[in-house]
Write an enzyme that holds these catalytic residues in place. Structure first.
Site, PDB file in Angstrom:
ATOM      1  N   GLU A   1      32.094   4.516  13.267  1.00  0.00           N
ATOM      2  CA  GLU A   1      31.642   4.864  14.620  1.00  0.00           C
ATOM      3  C   GLU A   1      30.528   3.875  14.939  1.00  0.00           C
ATOM      4  O   GLU A   1      29.433   3.968  14.383  1.00  0.00           O
ATOM      5  CB  GLU A   1      31.159   6.317  14.616  1.00  0.00           C
TER       6      GLU A   1
ATOM      7  N   CYS B   1      24.774   5.958  21.144  1.00  0.00           N
ATOM      8  CA  CYS B   1      26.007   5.173  21.221  1.00  0.00           C
ATOM      9  C   CYS B   1      26.794   5.478  22.481  1.00  0.00           C
ATOM     10  O   CYS B   1      27.417   4.599  23.051  1.00  0.00           O
ATOM     11  CB  CYS B   1      26.852   5.401  19.972  1.00  0.00           C
TER      12      CYS B   1
HETATM   13  P1  NDP Z   1      22.490  -0.541  11.104  1.00  0.00           P
HETATM   14  O1  NDP Z   1      23.939  -0.568  11.405  1.00  0.00           O
HETATM   15  O2  NDP Z   1      21.891  -1.653  10.340  1.00  0.00           O
HETATM   16  O3  NDP Z   1      22.139   0.824  10.320  1.00  0.00           O
HETATM   17  C1  NDP Z   1      22.990   1.951  10.249  1.00  0.00           C
HETATM   18  C2  NDP Z   1      23.171   2.360   8.794  1.00  0.00           C
HETATM   19  O4  NDP Z   1      23.889   1.331   8.099  1.00  0.00           O
HETATM   20  C3  NDP Z   1      21.839   2.507   8.043  1.00  0.00           C
HETATM   21  O5  NDP Z   1      21.956   3.549   7.112  1.00  0.00           O
HETATM   22  C4  NDP Z   1      21.717   1.167   7.339  1.00  0.00           C
HETATM   23  O6  NDP Z   1      20.878   1.202   6.211  1.00  0.00           O
HETATM   24  C5  NDP Z   1      23.149   0.907   6.951  1.00  0.00           C
HETATM   25  N1  NDP Z   1      23.477  -0.483   6.677  1.00  0.00           N
HETATM   26  C6  NDP Z   1      22.952  -1.602   7.215  1.00  0.00           C
HETATM   27  N2  NDP Z   1      23.541  -2.694   6.708  1.00  0.00           N
HETATM   28  C7  NDP Z   1      24.455  -2.283   5.814  1.00  0.00           C
HETATM   29  C8  NDP Z   1      25.377  -2.928   4.939  1.00  0.00           C
HETATM   30  N3  NDP Z   1      25.478  -4.248   4.888  1.00  0.00           N
HETATM   31  N4  NDP Z   1      26.158  -2.170   4.161  1.00  0.00           N
HETATM   32  C9  NDP Z   1      26.063  -0.826   4.194  1.00  0.00           C
HETATM   33  N5  NDP Z   1      25.210  -0.148   4.976  1.00  0.00           N
HETATM   34  C10 NDP Z   1      24.418  -0.865   5.789  1.00  0.00           C
HETATM   35  O7  NDP Z   1      21.733  -0.310  12.467  1.00  0.00           O
HETATM   36  P2  NDP Z   1      20.227  -0.681  12.836  1.00  0.00           P
HETATM   37  O8  NDP Z   1      19.388   0.452  12.465  1.00  0.00           O
HETATM   38  O9  NDP Z   1      19.807  -2.005  12.315  1.00  0.00           O
HETATM   39  O10 NDP Z   1      20.406  -0.809  14.401  1.00  0.00           O
HETATM   40  C11 NDP Z   1      20.944  -2.024  14.920  1.00  0.00           C
HETATM   41  C12 NDP Z   1      21.934  -1.759  16.025  1.00  0.00           C
HETATM   42  O11 NDP Z   1      23.038  -0.995  15.544  1.00  0.00           O
HETATM   43  C13 NDP Z   1      21.411  -0.945  17.189  1.00  0.00           C
HETATM   44  O12 NDP Z   1      20.657  -1.708  18.049  1.00  0.00           O
HETATM   45  C14 NDP Z   1      22.697  -0.430  17.775  1.00  0.00           C
HETATM   46  O13 NDP Z   1      23.288  -1.416  18.568  1.00  0.00           O
HETATM   47  C15 NDP Z   1      23.568  -0.166  16.560  1.00  0.00           C
HETATM   48  N6  NDP Z   1      23.521   1.242  16.139  1.00  0.00           N
HETATM   49  C16 NDP Z   1      24.496   2.084  16.583  1.00  0.00           C
HETATM   50  C17 NDP Z   1      24.444   3.424  16.263  1.00  0.00           C
HETATM   51  C18 NDP Z   1      25.488   4.363  16.739  1.00  0.00           C
HETATM   52  O14 NDP Z   1      25.194   5.517  17.005  1.00  0.00           O
HETATM   53  N7  NDP Z   1      26.733   3.942  16.791  1.00  0.00           N
HETATM   54  C19 NDP Z   1      23.359   3.991  15.483  1.00  0.00           C
HETATM   55  C20 NDP Z   1      22.400   3.002  15.014  1.00  0.00           C
HETATM   56  C21 NDP Z   1      22.502   1.693  15.349  1.00  0.00           C
HETATM   57  P3  NDP Z   1      19.347   0.662   6.295  1.00  0.00           P
HETATM   58  O15 NDP Z   1      18.655   1.507   7.296  1.00  0.00           O
HETATM   59  O16 NDP Z   1      18.873   0.850   4.904  1.00  0.00           O
HETATM   60  O17 NDP Z   1      19.436  -0.785   6.721  1.00  0.00           O
END
Ligand code: NDP
Length: 458
Positions: free
Chosen positions: A232, A266
């Site tokens: 998602e 989102c």
């Molecule tokens: P991320 O996608 O980086 O974070 C979401 C989750 O993924 C966190 O638990 C993060 O861990 C984890 N994660 C990050 N990189 C990896 C990887 N390589 N492998 C496995 N897990 C990973 O989102 P951000 O917080 O950096 O936000 C950036 C952008 O993402 C936002 O601006 C938005 O556009 C989008 N986003 C969308 C969401 C939605 O509801 N669909 C929610 C959040 C973000 P950790 O925190 O340890 O990096």
């Protein structure tokens, strides 16, 4: 990213956490693995009683739990309480409906497949890893955990590094409510380390809510290991206003959608396509509402929205704003980084957004609206679909033929008419294109991580 609670309203680091060591991770995986046998031996009725108990715990601890979300990611205390209550009710939904959602099915007459009996049963598959974001730190997790546990699976939560206290609370909740030890646990690990966990044979599937980059890293690891994944990944969701719409209501709802959760949702509206016949009236009302909705202390009940969740997320949103400004966008309000502590960002409204601007295609996770004028329903559909994303659309019209055309033509996982996009317990939630695949919630969500087994008898 360091695992820490940093108050987004002040920028102050309140508490830091060491990531789990290799030995601790091994212990957690072993506990989860052992819990699978215990979970398989439980009945729906037992799991339902524990799920209700977990929901009751959250309700009883509402003030403390909501305070965690406001402190760790900055959402207003009122919206945090709403989220915690919604999470508890979502748990009750699955506690009450899982058995019906996973009831045996007989899709064909047994005789037509040469059998005396033929049916489909839905069985748990084991430990599922959930990689979750900070924006709805309770609800995003619960909408995975409730169906996973009610299906008889076990769950491992790798939450965002910015919400560790919320993660630890959720990691203890289900055991406190009676579920077997190890049925649902939190792993404190940083993002990239989570993808490596998928290589472990004890993990049977993975679900991620977050960015496209994180989603594709996780899906790549899942694909390499031939494991099921659900993604998602957000979107650049649209809000379409046609001439027959209630102009005042749609302007107000549009502004609420764009500023809810400080624009970090989102499914909130990001691109607004407004028909030229009502454009001027709608835009004036929308701009006024955006200007009136301001950021502030998340614990003050009068605050419209809190700070953005992290310094990085605010910097990424502002980068898109600066890029658009440099390329000639018209700024009607906002668009400037405020001085002072915390990660606050103003309500921002743009027009004259052009394809060379990054914000035209990329998701802006902040309270920044891009408004476009359109002259027909066909143009609204074409421009809405001109996106790499396809999560949810909100359309405003009272013309039945136009509504049918929008419902049919919009390439999104959901189309809401005359209301804002939202998630409901019984309705599937998810997207198409870069917004991901698979569905959460309802019957569709609980069936993502089960063995859909054909049982045939001669
Ligand atoms: P991320 O996608 O980086 O974070 C979401 C989750 O993924 C966190 O638990 C993060 O861990 C984890 N994660 C990050 N990189 C990896 C990887 N390589 N492998 C496995 N897990 C990973 O989102 P951000 O917080 O950096 O936000 C950036 C952008 O993402 C936002 O601006 C938005 O556009 C989008 N986003 C969308 C969401 C939605 O509801 N669909 C929610 C959040 C973000 P950790 O925190 O340890 O990096």
């Amino acid at each position: 990213m360091a695992i820490a609670t940093i108050n987004p309203a002040t920028g102050e680091t309140l508490k830091t956490f060491e990531p789990h060591s290799a030995a601790q991770i091994e212990e957690i995986l072993a506990r989860a693995d052992a819990a699978n046998a215990l979970m398989r031996a439980t009945t729906f009725a037992q799991r339902s009683a524990w799920m209700h108990a977990a929901a009751d715990l959250m309700d009883a601890e509402l003030d403390r739990v909501a305070g965690l979300a406001s402190t760790e990611m900055g959402k207003t205390i009122g919206t945090a309480k709403y989220e915690v209550t919604k999470s508890a009710n979502g748990m009750r939904h699955y506690a009450d409906h899982a058995e019906e959602y996973l009831a045996d099915e007989t899709p064909v007459e047994a005789s037509t497949v040469g059998a005396s009996a033929a049916r489909v049963v839905f069985q748990p598959i084991g430990t599922i890893l959930a990689v979750m974001p900070w924006n709805y730190p309770f609800w995003q997790v619960i909408r995975f955990a409730a169906p996973a546990l009610m299906a008889g699976n076990t769950g491992l939560l790798k939450h965002a590094s910015s919400v560790p206290q919320t993660a630890l609370y959720l990691g203890e909740l289900f055991e406190r409510a009676g579920f077997p030890a190890g049925a649902f646990q939190t792993l404190l690990v940083e993002g990239a380390a989570a993808s490596k966990l998928i290589d472990d044979r004890r993990i049977k599937g993975v679900t991620l809510t977050g960015s496209v980059g994180a989603g594709s890293a996780v899906a790549e690891a899942a694909g390499r290991n031939v494991k099921k994944s659900v993604l998602e990944l957000g979107g650049t969701d649209v809000f379409v206003v046609m001439p027959s719409a209630d102009v005042a209501k749609s302007a107000e709802f549009g502004a609420n959608s764009r500023t809810q959760n400080s624009g970090q949702s989102c499914i909130c509206a990001k691109r607004f396509y407004v028909h030229e016949d009502v454009y001027d009236e709608w835009f004036a009302a929308f701009l006024a509402k955006m200007e009136a909705t301001t950021g502030g202390d998340p614990f003050d009940p009068a605050t419209g929205f809190g700070p953005m969740a992290t310094e990085q997320v605010r910097a990424e949103a502002h980068e898109l704003v600066e890029d658009a400004k440099a390329k000639g966008v018209t700024v009607h309000t906002g668009g400037e980084l405020p001085s002072g502590p915390g990660w606050f960002y103003p309500s921002t409204v743009f027009t004259d957004v052009t394809p060379e601007m990054r914000i035209y295609r990329e998701e802006c996770f902040g309270p920044v609206a891009c408004v476009y004028r359109v002259s027909s329903v066909e143009e609204a559909i074409e421009r809405s679909n001109d996106s790499d994303f396809g999560l949810a659309a909100s359309v405003w019209t009272t013309d039945p033929a136009e509504l049918a055309r929008l419902q049919e033509g919009l390439e999104f996982g959901a189309v809401f008419a005359n209301g804002n996009t939202a998630s409901f317990f019984g309705l599937p939630f998810g997207g198409v294109k870069d917004s991901g695949y698979g569905r959460e919630l309802g019957r569709f969500g609980i069936r993502e991580f089960v063995n859909t087994k054909t049982v045939w008898e001669a």
